[in-house]
Design a protein around this motif. Structure first.
Motif, PDB file in Angstrom:
ATOM      1  N   GLN A  11      15.389  38.103  70.953  1.00  0.00           N
ATOM      2  CA  GLN A  11      14.444  39.191  70.704  1.00  0.00           C
ATOM      3  C   GLN A  11      15.186  40.497  70.439  1.00  0.00           C
ATOM      4  OE1 GLN A  11      11.434  39.575  70.131  1.00  0.00           O
ATOM      5  NE2 GLN A  11      11.088  41.754  70.480  1.00  0.00           N
ATOM      6  N   SER A  50       7.606  38.698  67.149  1.00  0.00           N
ATOM      7  CA  SER A  50       7.417  37.299  67.531  1.00  0.00           C
ATOM      8  C   SER A  50       8.755  36.608  67.694  1.00  0.00           C
ATOM      9  CB  SER A  50       6.610  36.566  66.459  1.00  0.00           C
ATOM     10  OG  SER A  50       6.639  35.183  66.708  1.00  0.00           O
ATOM     11  N   ARG A  51       8.926  35.949  68.817  1.00  0.00           N
ATOM     12  CA  ARG A  51      10.167  35.210  69.017  1.00  0.00           C
ATOM     13  C   ARG A  51      10.196  33.937  68.190  1.00  0.00           C
ATOM     14  NH1 ARG A  51      12.444  35.935  75.123  1.00  0.00           N
ATOM     15  NH2 ARG A  51      12.011  38.140  75.326  1.00  0.00           N
ATOM     16  N   LEU A  52       9.101  33.681  67.493  1.00  0.00           N
ATOM     17  CA  LEU A  52       9.125  32.535  66.596  1.00  0.00           C
ATOM     18  C   LEU A  52       9.816  32.887  65.288  1.00  0.00           C
ATOM     19  CD1 LEU A  52       5.519  31.197  67.159  1.00  0.00           C
ATOM     20  CD2 LEU A  52       7.641  30.448  68.231  1.00  0.00           C
ATOM     21  N   ARG A  54      16.278  32.831  75.690  1.00  0.00           N
ATOM     22  CA  ARG A  54      14.983  33.413  75.358  1.00  0.00           C
ATOM     23  C   ARG A  54      14.432  34.192  76.547  1.00  0.00           C
ATOM     24  NH1 ARG A  54      12.124  30.505  70.864  1.00  0.00           N
ATOM     25  NH2 ARG A  54      13.708  29.212  69.852  1.00  0.00           N
ATOM     26  N   TYR A  61       3.919  33.668  74.959  1.00  0.00           N
ATOM     27  CA  TYR A  61       3.886  32.227  74.719  1.00  0.00           C
ATOM     28  C   TYR A  61       4.757  31.903  73.514  1.00  0.00           C
ATOM     29  CZ  TYR A  61      -0.181  32.549  77.780  1.00  0.00           C
ATOM     30  OH  TYR A  61      -1.020  32.813  78.835  1.00  0.00           O
ATOM     31  N   GLU A  62       5.590  30.903  73.665  1.00  0.00           N
ATOM     32  CA  GLU A  62       6.470  30.507  72.575  1.00  0.00           C
ATOM     33  C   GLU A  62       6.395  29.008  72.379  1.00  0.00           C
ATOM     34  OE1 GLU A  62      10.421  31.858  73.176  1.00  0.00           O
ATOM     35  OE2 GLU A  62       9.874  33.967  73.328  1.00  0.00           O
ATOM     36  N   ASN A  63       6.511  28.596  71.142  1.00  0.00           N
ATOM     37  CA  ASN A  63       6.554  27.179  70.795  1.00  0.00           C
ATOM     38  C   ASN A  63       7.686  26.967  69.803  1.00  0.00           C
ATOM     39  OD1 ASN A  63       3.994  26.429  72.152  1.00  0.00           O
ATOM     40  ND2 ASN A  63       3.101  27.760  70.609  1.00  0.00           N
ATOM     41  N   TRP A  64       8.444  25.926  70.020  1.00  0.00           N
ATOM     42  CA  TRP A  64       9.452  25.553  69.030  1.00  0.00           C
ATOM     43  C   TRP A  64       9.643  24.046  69.070  1.00  0.00           C
ATOM     44  CZ3 TRP A  64      10.947  27.899  73.620  1.00  0.00           C
ATOM     45  CH2 TRP A  64      11.883  27.217  74.392  1.00  0.00           C
TER      46      TRP A  64
END
Length: 879
Positions: free
Chosen positions: A141, A19-21, A135, A418-421
């Motif tokens: 990643q 996860s890129r989170l 990203r 999908y990513e959220n920050w």
């Protein structure tokens, strides 16, 4: 060919991703070069305020630290070089992390944070583009994947990185406990984040991106061709230009291991006379090319980071390196020189360092944020790095239909992440959650989508690579063969020339060598005559729907390489790497102009007995070879204007004529002709090339054409489409404009005041972008094509606009294990060891760098000395 490599890349996105989170939460307000994001209320960062009194000088200190196995000594000399002496590797790396953090913690954290895609979490909306860029490219990643995989790949590297990180964190803990955090943290009221191996890997990835060729360049070339046509674009940006001097890095015509194009029945002259921008080479139908311009522009915008832009060749990025065999040396010893051209600021990217324990005895330059020494020497081997400018990536135009893409006649689902920050609040925007969608095909991430087309990249660094391991192995190598074996095993990207000098005292032999270890991507092409050829890279984006897939990477046996050439020297200042008969044509070769390569090659050929002093003289060379090519054109324009019977420009042209006639192309600060020459050629390009690029939608983003290209076209094609009205008119008008501008800016003063140093000043910027932390201005020698490089952004402004890319270090080494200190080594960085603006070691080496002088960088094998410079501080680290 590495068939498996292509298959692994095609299947890479199908594997479950981390996860890129899972990125680092960094409580840091960031400040980046060129962008001031400090809140104006933080006036306490002004050095005149008492807050700077919290900064503690090095002094002689003892630290008791958890995590050490035994005592470690850290000695700093008067030049700021850090000498570290330990009893095992883990303590050595721990101490290097501790020492780097004590001098460069803020720099380390902001540069790694950028690569981790975390800017907007701290600076707000202004950092979103940067986060999206990195990203999208996959830097965060890849760093996290490497951190997860490193214990399996190399437990030794894993332990070294763990120890280095523990050292950084030990300094953070000590500084917090003793109120000694770097002043930027204190002034901003924030705390540093915990360092991990992933932070090191992220910085490795950032440096790799800055040295990548093959993503941006084909997009620029395609946009130029869409507007100006293929012929005009090829004329100005040829693969092997007709005006280029044949000074390849690898001596000869390109034959390697007895293999070449001719043996394949292919004529090199035919290969390089073809239009590699054409639809036959790219698979992009001619009817669709103009429709793709918005896609190419959107892709460029998607990876344009306003904080840490990737350097381009035309801005002076690149490097110089050369190596001389014992047979070419007055001391009968091999010698090596290197000066990487990278963005420069205070503090430097580099940390002058010596590392000593039972396994290491190495001196040179570490990157702040990575363990080991990247460029340096031991008593047996010295090594240098420059960019080869060959493509390690391929751009693909994808055909899309809804959420699918076309590949070899079949439709496949686009892979979506999908990513959220959280984007931090700023003065103009509240905090909000950023929703980001990354689409990927079998080639790799899509940089942009416009209509039913996407632009994806197949990049060798889109995933784990292990150059950090190679670096640590370098530091223990004792021969050219061992060094090349390390590169073969562990180096994937970037596409660097590695030059080597070995003195094997026990065997009574010495060697020099050069290799490009990167994994160049190969593509099978069918040329217009029906012949098939396997090429490296591409000149423009390729059709991603099939027929132009990478068929692997160049076999190691055919990697560009030369060991102990008969000529007695090798040099690699970013000129073409191999001759045109190389068995895999470098279609994706985006070389430097060759001016520095020409100057270095001629100097080495004319000096068959080199000395360390002559190596340093060559590093200080400020003669622009291409200005001499254009000198006849400038003289012709001066004669025309002088005889025109006009106004002030006529008189000025008459005064300049004898000066230009006797000019030798030198760009010393007190020279006058360089001022006229530079404003003249800038005005030429301002009237010809610039309008064309602006019409192509590039504007300031376009790469500058090289002066030698203009010299050749002016002589051989004076009515080229690049010169509306013909060369003579363009040249004469440009000279008149330059004389008028300079006369106005110098307020009518005589031309004796028009010195190069006046219009070409240099100010060393601070990493923060804050003017009060900069140093300068100084009169600056050279230009973008001199060996001692000093480029500007090409623009007829007064004074010229500085670009902060130049020799980020200079090094000259003569390894000799028979000498008491392992040979002779000299080096310099443009700045100092400390990031603290009020430290005496903030910019103590800058004036020496400007004067082309050096400090002693020979080995000091024990903590008892002797040391090249006076000892100013000794730290004792105790477990």
């Amino acid at each position: 060919m590495d068939e498996g490599g292509a298959a692994r890349r095609r299947g890479r996105w199908r594997r479950p991703r981390l996860s890129r989170l899972m990125l680092f939460f960094i409580p840091l307000v960031l400040v980046f070069a060129g962008s001031v994001v400090l809140d104006p209320q933080l006036a306490e960062l002004d050095p005149s305020h008492g807050l700077w009194g919290l900064t503690q000088p090095w002094g002689n200190q003892t630290f008791t630290l958890q995590g050490l196995h035994g005592p470690v000594t850290i000695v700093r000399d008067g030049a700021g070089t850090v000498h570290i002496y330990a009893q095992d590797d883990q303590d050595l790396m721990f101490a290097q992390g501790f020492a780097q953090a004590s001098d460069r913690l803020f720099q380390m954290e902001i540069e790694s944070a950028a690569a981790q895609g975390n800017v907007s979490q701290f600076v707000g909306q202004a950092g979103v583009a940067s986060d999206i860029a990195y990203r999208t490219l996959g830097l965060p990643q890849a760093a996290l994947e490497m951190q997860a995989d490193v214990w399996t790949v190399s437990p030794t590297l894993a332990q070294d990185l763990q120890s280095f990180s523990a050292g950084v964190n030990a300094y953070i803990a000590w500084a917090e406990a003793h109120n000694r955090l770097p002043i930027y943290f204190t002034g901003l009221g924030v705390q540093p984040y915990t360092w991990t191996p992933a932070a090191c890997f992220a910085f490795q990835e950032l440096m790799t991106w800055g040295q990548t060729t093959g993503i941006v360049e084909p997009l620029l070339a395609a946009l130029s061709a869409i507007h100006m046509g293929d012929n005009a674009t090829n004329e100005l940006f040829s693969i092997y230009p007709p005006y280029w001097q044949n000074f390849t890095v690898m001596p000869g015509d390109g034959t390697i291991n007895g293999q070449n194009l001719t043996q394949q029945g292919i004529q090199p002259s035919y290969v390089f006379s073809q239009d590699w921008l054409g639809s036959w080479a790219t698979g992009i139908p001619t009817s669709e090319e103009s429709q793709l311009a918005p896609l190419y522009q959107a892709a460029l915008g998607a990876i344009s980071d306003p904080y840490v832009p990737a350097p381009r060749v035309d801005e002076g990025a690149g490097s110089n390196s050369w190596v001389v065999a014992a047979s070419h040396s007055a001391d009968h010893l091999p010698m090596l020189a290197n000066d990487p051209h990278l963005p420069i600021s205070l503090p430097s990217l580099w940390v002058p360092t010596e590392l000593v324990d039972p396994n290491y005895e190495v001196s040179g330059y570490a990157l702040a944020g990575l363990p080991g020494i990247l460029i340096g020497h031991d008593s047996h081997v010295a090594w240098a790095l420059t960019n080869s400018e060959g493509a390690t990536a391929l751009d693909y135009v994808e055909t899309l239909q809804g959420d699918q893409y076309l590949s070899n006649g079949k439709w496949y689902p686009i892979h979506t992440i999908y990513e959220n920050w959280t984007v931090a609040a700023s003065s103009s925007n509240p905090s909000y959650v950023k929703h980001f969608t990354l689409n990927e095909t079998d080639h790799g991430p899509m940089l942009a989508q416009v209509g039913n087309h996407g632009l994806s990249i197949d990049w060798a660094a889109d995933g784990p690579t292990w150059e950090a391991l190679a670096e640590l192995e370098f530091d223990r190598a004792v021969s050219v063969d061992q060094f090349i074996s390390i590169l073969h095993q562990w180096w994937t990207v970037p596409n660097l020339n590695v030059l080597l000098a070995e003195n094997n005292a026990s065997a009574g032999t010495s060697h020099i060598g050069w290799v490009i270890p990167c994994h160049y991507p190969l593509v099978n092409e069918t040329m217009p005559n029906g012949q098939h050829v396997t090429v490296i890279g591409s000149r423009a984006p390729l059709n991603g729907s099939g027929g132009f897939e990478s068929v692997g990477t160049i076999p190691w046996a055919d990697a560009p390489m030369s060991i102990d050439p008969a000529q007695g020297y090798l040099y690699a200042p970013n000129q073409p790497t191999v001759g045109q008969n190389f068995p895999y044509p470098l279609i994706g070769g985006w070389w430097d102009s060759g001016g520095r390569g020409h100057a270095v090659g001629m100097f080495l050929a004319e000096h068959p007995t080199m000395t360390v002093g002559l190596m340093q003289v060559l590093q200080a060379n400020v003669t622009d070879q291409w200005s001499l090519l254009l000198k006849p054109q400038l003289l012709s324009a001066l004669q025309t204007v002088a005889g025109s019977g006009g106004g002030g420009a006529t008189s000025l042209a008459s005064q300049f004529l004898p000066m230009v006639q006797s000019w030798n192309g030198s760009f010393e600060t007190d020279e006058i002709v360089p001022t006229l020459y530079t404003y003249w050629i800038d005005e030429v390009q301002n009237a010809t090339y610039d309008p064309s690029m602006e019409a192509a939608g590039l504007g300031a983003g376009a790469p500058d054409p090289f002066p030698n290209a203009f010299a050749w076209i002016a002589t051989n094609d004076p009515n080229s489409p690049w010169f509306p009205g013909g060369w003579n008119k363009v040249s004469t008008d440009a000279l008149t404009a330059a004389l008028d501008l300079l006369s106005q800016e110098f307020h009518g003063q005589g031309i004796s005041t028009w010195t190069w140093g006046t219009v070409h000043p240099f100010t060393m910027p601070s990493l923060t972008g804050e003017a009060q932390f900069a140093v300068g201005p100084f009169p600056w020698w050279g230009d973008g094509y001199t060996v001692s490089v000093a480029p500007t952004t090409r623009s007829p402004t007064f004074p010229l606009t500085q670009v902060s890319i130049s020799s980020s270090l200079r090094m000259v080494v003569e390894p000799n294990p028979n000498a008491p200190n392992g040979g002779t080594a000299w080096g310099i960085i443009p700045g100092g060891a400390s990031e603290n603006p009020v430290s005496p070691y903030y910019a103590n080496l800058l004036e020496m760098w400007l004067a082309h002088t050096y400090v002693d960088m020979t080995l000091s094998a024990t903590s008892a000395g002797p040391f090249p410079q006076q000892v100013v501080s000794t730290w004792s680290l105790q477990p």
